[in-house]
Design an enzyme around this catalytic site. Structure first.
Site, PDB file in Angstrom:
ATOM      1  N   CYS A 104       0.765  -1.249   0.143  1.00 51.73           N
ATOM      2  CA  CYS A 104      -0.043   0.145  -0.005  1.00 51.73           C
ATOM      3  C   CYS A 104       0.925   1.077   0.027  1.00 51.73           C
ATOM      4  O   CYS A 104       1.919   1.261   0.569  1.00 51.73           O
ATOM      5  CB  CYS A 104      -0.794  -0.157   1.319  1.00 51.73           C
ATOM      6  N   CYS A 183      -7.312  -0.496   7.162  1.00 54.60           N
ATOM      7  CA  CYS A 183      -6.331   0.640   7.336  1.00 54.60           C
ATOM      8  C   CYS A 183      -6.189   0.849   8.773  1.00 54.60           C
ATOM      9  O   CYS A 183      -7.238   1.654   9.408  1.00 54.60           O
ATOM     10  CB  CYS A 183      -6.636   1.707   6.424  1.00 54.60           C
ATOM     11  N   GLN A 209     -11.218  18.691   7.765  1.00 55.96           N
ATOM     12  CA  GLN A 209      -9.869  17.881   8.235  1.00 55.96           C
ATOM     13  C   GLN A 209     -10.315  16.648   8.792  1.00 55.96           C
ATOM     14  O   GLN A 209     -11.149  16.439   9.659  1.00 55.96           O
ATOM     15  CB  GLN A 209      -9.387  18.979   9.130  1.00 55.96           C
ATOM     16  N   GLU A 262     -14.981  31.198  -1.471  1.00 54.23           N
ATOM     17  CA  GLU A 262     -14.799  29.840  -1.530  1.00 54.23           C
ATOM     18  C   GLU A 262     -15.343  29.455  -3.101  1.00 54.23           C
ATOM     19  O   GLU A 262     -16.040  29.857  -3.437  1.00 54.23           O
ATOM     20  CB  GLU A 262     -15.469  29.098  -0.526  1.00 54.23           C
ATOM     21  N   ASP A 303      -6.297  29.608   3.219  1.00 56.98           N
ATOM     22  CA  ASP A 303      -6.409  28.255   3.473  1.00 56.98           C
ATOM     23  C   ASP A 303      -6.293  27.523   2.224  1.00 56.98           C
ATOM     24  O   ASP A 303      -7.289  26.829   1.738  1.00 56.98           O
ATOM     25  CB  ASP A 303      -7.331  27.848   4.445  1.00 56.98           C
ATOM     26  N   CYS A 330      -0.950  23.123   3.640  1.00 58.43           N
ATOM     27  CA  CYS A 330      -0.915  21.688   3.669  1.00 58.43           C
ATOM     28  C   CYS A 330       0.588  21.267   2.914  1.00 58.43           C
ATOM     29  O   CYS A 330       0.626  20.077   2.883  1.00 58.43           O
ATOM     30  CB  CYS A 330      -2.105  20.927   3.394  1.00 58.43           C
TER      31      CYS A 330
END
Length: 373
Positions: A104, A183, A209, A262, A303, A330
Site C-alpha cells: 500500500c 487501514c 480536516q 470559496e 487556506d 498543507c
C-alpha cells in the site's frame, strides 16, 4: 478550509521512456537526507552517478535499493529500500502489514519511530523555507492530540471496492491494487465536524480536516496569531464551510465585517448557514478579488489548496494592506514559494508553527503569520 481534495496527490501521468529501463536493478548505498515527498535522497557512485529518491529508508542507513522507475536518460530514478544492511536506531517494525515496498502506498513513514517522523518533517519544512524563500526556521513539528500513537486518526477513509466484495488500497504512484482488511489510520468514529465546541454543517463529500485534533488546533493558532479585535474587517479566502469565519465573526462583533470567498458553491452556501452575518461569495479567489472587495482589510486568512495561493492572489491580498495575514498550508513547498512572493511586496514571516496532522505520512500542516515589514 478549501473544499478541494488537496491532501491526496494525483497519480503521475505516463511519461515517454528515454532509454532502457533500469527498473528492477539493485544497488547498495548509504541513504542521504530526507526530501519533500516521503522519500530520501541516495546518490549512486560512478559509473551510475545518479540521484535516486528512495522510499522505506531512513537517513544514514545502508540499504539495498531496487529501482522502481527510471531509464538511462532520466535525470533521477525512484526506488525502494528492499533490504536494510545497517539500520537506523529510529527504525521500527511497521504496525501495518500492508506497509512496505510493493504494498500500500498510503503511508510513507511507518518504518520510522514517531518522534523521528516529526524530526524528518521538521527537516523538510526547514529545507523548503530555506531553499525557496531564503528563510530560517528553528521550530519543530508538533504532535496534536487525537491519534493513537500515530494511528486511528483518519475520520474519513476511502477504499477501492473489489469484485469479490473485499476492499483495497493503491500502490504508490500506481493504479495497482493491494487487497486489505482495514487501514490502521482509519478512526473508529467519523468526524463530528466540530471545532472548539461549535458544530459545522458539511456536505457528504465535502472537505473537512480528517485528524480529530486539527480543527481545534488550527482555529486556536490562527486566532492567537491574528488577535482579531472588535470592529475589524477580515477576509477569509478558500473559506470552505466557514471554519475560520465563524470565530472571526465572534471576535470582530457587530461592528466588524467578515468576507468569505470559496471556489466550491456547495461549501460556500454552507458557510453562510454555518456563519450568520457572514458576507459570502462563491468563485475563484483570484477572480473574485480582482473584481470585488477592493477596499482595505485589517486581517486575512488564507487556506489554499496544495498548490498554494500563487502570485495573483498574493498580490491581491497585499493590495488590501492588512495588518496581519494567517496562512494555513498543507504543502511546505507551496507555502515557501508564496512567502517569497509576499516578501517581494513587503510582508515578512513573523511566526510559523507546524503540526503533525498526518502521522505515518510525509504530509505536514503549517500556519504562518505575516506582517508588513
Amino acid at each position: 478550509m478549501s473544499q478541494q481534495r488537496r491532501r491526496q496527490g494525483r497519480r503521475p501521468r505516463p511519461k515517454q521512456a528515454r532509454g532502457a529501463s533500469r527498473a528492477g536493478e539493485r544497488f547498495e548505498a548509504v541513504v542521504g537526507p530526507v526530501a519533500h515527498g516521503g522519500h530520501c535522497v541516495v546518490r549512486l557512485d560512478a559509473p551510475e552517478s545518479r540521484v535516486v529518491f528512495v522510499r522505506h529508508a531512513i537517513p544514514g542507513e545502508r540499504v539495498v535499493l531496487e529501482i522502481t522507475e527510471g531509464t538511462d536518460g532520466d535525470r533521477f530514478w525512484r526506488g525502494d529500500a528492499v533490504e536494510v544492511v545497517e539500520a537506523s536506531p529510529d527504525r521500527v517494525t511497521p504496525p501495518c502489514p500492508y506497509a512496505g515496498p510493493g504494498l500500500c502506498g498510503g503511508c510513507d513513514f511507518q518504518h520510522v519511530a514517531l518522534p523521528a517522523q516529526r524530526a524528518l518533517k521538521t527537516a523538510v519544512v526547514r529545507e523548503q523555507l530555506s531553499r525557496l524563500a531564503g528563510l530560517t526556521w528553528d521550530g519543530e513539528v508538533e504532535a496534536v492530540p487525537g491519534d493513537d500513537e500515530g494511528l486511528h486518526w483518519r475520520t474519513r477513509q476511502r477504499y477501492v471496492s473489489l469484485p469479490d466484495g473485499g476492499r483495497a488500497m493503491r500502490k504508490h504512484r500506481s493504479h495497482e491494487l493491494v487487497p486489505v482488511d482495514t487501514c490502521l489510520l482509519e478512526a473508529p468514529e467519523p468526524s463530528d465536524h466540530t471545532a472548539l465546541g461549535r458544530h459545522f454543517e458539511v456536505a457528504d463529500e465535502g472537505f473537512w480536516q480528517v485528524h480529530p485534533g486539527a480543527p481545534d488546533v488550527l482555529v486556536s493558532t490562527v486566532l492567537e496569531m491574528l488577535r482579531p479585535q472588535p470592529g475589524e474587517r477580515c477576509l477569509d479566502l478558500y473559506a470552505g464551510v466557514g471554519l475560520f469565519s465563524a470565530f472571526l465573526l465572534e471576535a470582530v462583533g457587530e461592528t466588524g465585517r467578515v468576507v468569505a470567498v470559496e471556489g466550491d458553491r456547495t461549501a460556500s452556501a454552507l458557510s453562510a448557514r454555518n456563519c450568520p452575518g457572514l458576507v459570502v461569495t462563491a468563485g475563484s479567489v483570484a477572480d473574485v478579488l480582482a473584481a470585488s472587495y477592493d477596499e482595505p482589510f485589517d486581517l486575512v486568512v488564507l487556506d489554499p489548496p496544495r498548490e498554494g495561493a500563487r502570485r495573483a492572489v498574493v498580490e491581491q491580498v497585499v493590495d488590501r494592506a492588512p495588518r496581519a495575514i494567517a496562512y494555513v498550508a498543507c504543502d511546505p513547498a507551496a507555502l515557501a514559494r508564496d512567502l517569497a512572493t509576499f516578501a517581494e511586496h513587503g510582508y515578512g514571516l513573523r511566526e510559523l508553527r507546524a503540526f503533525d496532522l498526518f502521522p505515518m505520512t510525509h504530509h505536514v500542516e503549517c500556519v504562518a503569520l505575516l506582517r508588513p515589514s
